[in-house]
Motif scaffolding. Sequence first.
Motif, PDB file in Angstrom:
ATOM      1  N   ARG A 204       0.614  -1.262   0.058  1.00 52.05           N
ATOM      2  CA  ARG A 204      -0.008  -0.021  -0.206  1.00 52.05           C
ATOM      3  C   ARG A 204       0.972   1.356   0.015  1.00 52.05           C
ATOM      4  O   ARG A 204       0.750   2.058   1.088  1.00 52.05           O
ATOM      5  N   PRO A 205       1.377   1.592  -1.135  1.00 51.51           N
ATOM      6  CA  PRO A 205       2.385   2.808  -1.151  1.00 51.51           C
ATOM      7  C   PRO A 205       1.317   3.973  -0.824  1.00 51.51           C
ATOM      8  O   PRO A 205       0.408   4.339  -1.473  1.00 51.51           O
ATOM      9  N   GLY A 206       1.991   4.764   0.019  1.00 52.18           N
ATOM     10  CA  GLY A 206       1.359   6.097   0.390  1.00 52.18           C
ATOM     11  C   GLY A 206       0.001   5.943   1.043  1.00 52.18           C
ATOM     12  O   GLY A 206      -0.840   6.822   1.419  1.00 52.18           O
ATOM     13  N   GLY A 207      -0.076   4.665   1.472  1.00 52.70           N
ATOM     14  CA  GLY A 207      -1.499   4.175   2.325  1.00 52.70           C
ATOM     15  C   GLY A 207      -2.530   4.192   1.260  1.00 52.70           C
ATOM     16  O   GLY A 207      -3.709   3.874   1.802  1.00 52.70           O
ATOM     17  N   ILE A 208      -2.275   3.922  -0.128  1.00 48.93           N
ATOM     18  CA  ILE A 208      -3.626   3.494  -0.834  1.00 48.93           C
ATOM     19  C   ILE A 208      -4.317   2.479  -0.722  1.00 48.93           C
ATOM     20  O   ILE A 208      -3.529   1.293   0.068  1.00 48.93           O
TER      21      ILE A 208
ATOM     22  N   GLY B 299       6.025  -0.208  -1.808  1.00 49.24           N
ATOM     23  CA  GLY B 299       5.221   0.329  -0.839  1.00 49.24           C
ATOM     24  C   GLY B 299       5.727   0.275   0.521  1.00 49.24           C
ATOM     25  O   GLY B 299       7.372   0.421   0.490  1.00 49.24           O
ATOM     26  N   ASN B 300       5.246  -0.044   1.477  1.00 47.08           N
ATOM     27  CA  ASN B 300       6.082  -0.304   2.687  1.00 47.08           C
ATOM     28  C   ASN B 300       6.260  -1.528   3.120  1.00 47.08           C
ATOM     29  O   ASN B 300       5.204  -2.578   3.193  1.00 47.08           O
TER      30      ASN B 300
ATOM     31  N   PHE C  90       7.392  -3.299   5.857  1.00 46.43           N
ATOM     32  CA  PHE C  90       7.125  -3.628   6.881  1.00 46.43           C
ATOM     33  C   PHE C  90       5.588  -4.108   7.141  1.00 46.43           C
ATOM     34  O   PHE C  90       5.095  -5.283   7.601  1.00 46.43           O
ATOM     35  N   LEU C  91       4.907  -3.362   6.515  1.00 44.66           N
ATOM     36  CA  LEU C  91       3.368  -3.569   6.112  1.00 44.66           C
ATOM     37  C   LEU C  91       3.081  -4.779   5.204  1.00 44.66           C
ATOM     38  O   LEU C  91       2.358  -5.715   5.586  1.00 44.66           O
TER      39      LEU C  91
ATOM     40  N   ASP D 278      12.609   1.289   4.298  1.00 45.41           N
ATOM     41  CA  ASP D 278      11.081   1.899   4.497  1.00 45.41           C
ATOM     42  C   ASP D 278      11.254   2.362   6.164  1.00 45.41           C
ATOM     43  O   ASP D 278      12.003   1.742   6.767  1.00 45.41           O
TER      44      ASP D 278
ATOM     45  N   ILE E 137       6.426   1.248  10.138  1.00 47.34           N
ATOM     46  CA  ILE E 137       5.293   1.726  10.681  1.00 47.34           C
ATOM     47  C   ILE E 137       4.205   0.637  11.156  1.00 47.34           C
ATOM     48  O   ILE E 137       3.279   0.979  11.884  1.00 47.34           O
ATOM     49  N   VAL E 138       4.346  -0.567  11.094  1.00 46.15           N
ATOM     50  CA  VAL E 138       3.900  -1.714  11.705  1.00 46.15           C
ATOM     51  C   VAL E 138       5.059  -2.671  12.172  1.00 46.15           C
ATOM     52  O   VAL E 138       6.049  -2.712  11.737  1.00 46.15           O
TER      53      VAL E 138
ATOM     54  N   GLN F  56       8.751   3.888  15.700  1.00 46.94           N
ATOM     55  CA  GLN F  56       8.271   3.829  14.360  1.00 46.94           C
ATOM     56  C   GLN F  56       8.674   4.663  13.291  1.00 46.94           C
ATOM     57  O   GLN F  56       8.096   4.493  11.979  1.00 46.94           O
TER      58      GLN F  56
ATOM     59  N   PHE G 112       8.721  -2.181  19.239  1.00 43.61           N
ATOM     60  CA  PHE G 112       9.038  -1.027  18.700  1.00 43.61           C
ATOM     61  C   PHE G 112       8.455   0.205  19.624  1.00 43.61           C
ATOM     62  O   PHE G 112       9.005   1.534  19.623  1.00 43.61           O
TER      63      PHE G 112
ATOM     64  N   GLU H 153      10.568   6.749  -1.654  1.00 42.33           N
ATOM     65  CA  GLU H 153       9.583   7.728  -0.864  1.00 42.33           C
ATOM     66  C   GLU H 153      10.130   8.795  -0.260  1.00 42.33           C
ATOM     67  O   GLU H 153      11.246   8.651   0.174  1.00 42.33           O
TER      68      GLU H 153
ATOM     69  N   THR I 189       5.954  11.167   2.807  1.00 40.00           N
ATOM     70  CA  THR I 189       5.265  10.443   2.084  1.00 40.00           C
ATOM     71  C   THR I 189       5.394   9.126   3.071  1.00 40.00           C
ATOM     72  O   THR I 189       4.465   8.524   3.501  1.00 40.00           O
ATOM     73  N   ARG I 190       6.534   8.766   3.885  1.00 39.22           N
ATOM     74  CA  ARG I 190       6.647   7.670   4.733  1.00 39.22           C
ATOM     75  C   ARG I 190       6.027   7.873   6.008  1.00 39.22           C
ATOM     76  O   ARG I 190       5.368   7.154   6.776  1.00 39.22           O
TER      77      ARG I 190
ATOM     78  N   LYS J 115       3.319   9.938   6.380  1.00 36.54           N
ATOM     79  CA  LYS J 115       1.751   9.835   5.741  1.00 36.54           C
ATOM     80  C   LYS J 115       1.422   8.154   5.898  1.00 36.54           C
ATOM     81  O   LYS J 115       0.384   8.050   6.283  1.00 36.54           O
ATOM     82  N   GLU J 116       2.273   7.163   5.334  1.00 35.24           N
ATOM     83  CA  GLU J 116       2.069   5.871   5.442  1.00 35.24           C
ATOM     84  C   GLU J 116       1.964   5.465   6.865  1.00 35.24           C
ATOM     85  O   GLU J 116       0.885   4.676   7.439  1.00 35.24           O
ATOM     86  N   PHE J 117       2.789   6.014   7.738  1.00 32.42           N
ATOM     87  CA  PHE J 117       2.685   5.887   9.443  1.00 32.42           C
ATOM     88  C   PHE J 117       1.482   5.961   9.811  1.00 32.42           C
ATOM     89  O   PHE J 117       0.728   5.418  10.435  1.00 32.42           O
TER      90      PHE J 117
ATOM     91  N   HIS K  17      -1.500   6.066   8.562  1.00 38.26           N
ATOM     92  CA  HIS K  17      -2.732   5.252   8.026  1.00 38.26           C
ATOM     93  C   HIS K  17      -2.808   4.203   9.122  1.00 38.26           C
ATOM     94  O   HIS K  17      -3.923   3.420   9.030  1.00 38.26           O
TER      95      HIS K  17
ATOM     96  N   ASN L 267      -1.437   4.627  12.505  1.00 43.73           N
ATOM     97  CA  ASN L 267      -1.129   5.062  13.730  1.00 43.73           C
ATOM     98  C   ASN L 267      -1.710   6.452  13.782  1.00 43.73           C
ATOM     99  O   ASN L 267      -1.467   7.357  12.874  1.00 43.73           O
TER     100      ASN L 267
END
Lengths: 234, 234
Positions: A42-46, A90-91, A93-94, A137, A140-141, B133, B146, B172, B176-177, B179-181, B183, B185
């Motif tokens: 999910r790049p950019g959270g899309i 994308g990310n 970790f996700l 990356d 984020i998770v 994170q 984390f 990214e 952008t990174r 922003k993904e976080f 989504h 958190n």
Amino acid sequence: MKNLILASTSTVHGGAYLDYLKPQLAQHFKDASRIIFIPYARPGGISHELYTAKAQEFFKQLNIEVVGIHQFKNPAEAISKAQGVFTGGGNTFLLVKQLYEQKVLEALRNRLYENMPYLGTSAGTNIAGVSMQTTNDMPIVYPPSFKTLGAVPFNINPHYLDPVEGSTHMGETRETRIKEFHHFNALPVVGLREGSWIEVKKRVYTLRGPHSARIFEADKAPYELPTDSVITVS
Amino acid sequence: MKNLILASTSTVHGGAYLDYLKPQLAQHFKDASRIIFIPYARPGGISHELYTAKAQEFFKQLNIEVVGIHQFKNPAEAISKAQGVFTGGGNTFLLVKQLYEQKVLEALRNRLYENMPYLGTSAGTNIAGVSMQTTNDMPIVYPPSFKTLGAVPFNINPHYLDPVEGSTHMGETRETRIKEFHHFNALPVVGLREGSWIEVKKRVYTLRGPHSARIFEADKAPYELPTDSVITVS
């Protein structure tokens, strides 16, 4: 028996999505009428839906139908029957967290050894390595493990970036980060520049595309590997 | 009761180690004759000894003795008695793994609530946030969690970098990174530019140094916070 294309990036600067790889992908997926897309990164959270639509749009040109893995009740089973698989960037970790939670990682690993054509871009390439530990990356998770597919006997750093000459930024360069990795891990790392890809046929790993790759081995000075060379580190 | 200096970087371009913070650190550690240095993040993979020597060299100018935490048989106990603590930068994953394994995290968190002066730079600042994170580092080791100190009610992105105008790199951007976080958190993130720091006094978090900070809140457009402002997000 393995058959993979592992690309540094889906898109080169100024180009359209996957366009620079079109002839290779037509050949790679020539026996497939339908492939599964893994949009978990999910790049950019899309959303999974929007990301899958992007892949569908490209593969329509090759007359290949694309189905998002999120549309299946049993994703691992879907992978076990797939004609081909594409994992987008994308990310990481996700992506890895989802691959574990949906039990897709194991199923995908099995299919890679059955010669099923696989395409990875960016995060989707990163996971073909032994571990995701050379990703760029943000964490984020929290995934249950950093271990990934091990379809190649090394790690990959996609979007490899050379140190910027004259930079005044004090954050670590990519090379410094990979050097830190090698203080705790012996695994070689292939720094894959944007526009380049690794072609995996059986057990032969060949660098393709316009650039050389930067190879990092523990306790060795990093060096350049010219394109169209076989990658022999392991 | 908290008393922290959380710096984006130890060194600004062209300067010597910690030099730009010298007057603040003289004041911050004025009641300390000996502080503990946490070298766990090992930038570039250097040893605990060499990294501690670097900190010792700077603090000698302030007549403060520096002892590396790796020199104590019981690191958590050492923290519980420390007059002050400094955590240096490097790799955040490595730092956090060690903090957990040595049971230092809990001891350090307790002391931060007892007004003990703390200095963090880069990774040492990152761990003052709720989680690690929003680090920029590579996941070279797998930490058990984390979650970090939570000495501030937000996350920090040290070495914050603005998007490079005209860049042709497809990886990214920092924005952008983050922003993904967001989504996954809800926690606000303070993008702390090199040369800036956060001064924590009791429950007041003030941005200091030459730059504004970029504030990222979930579901909001990012914005600039001028220096010497109080950070009120949480």
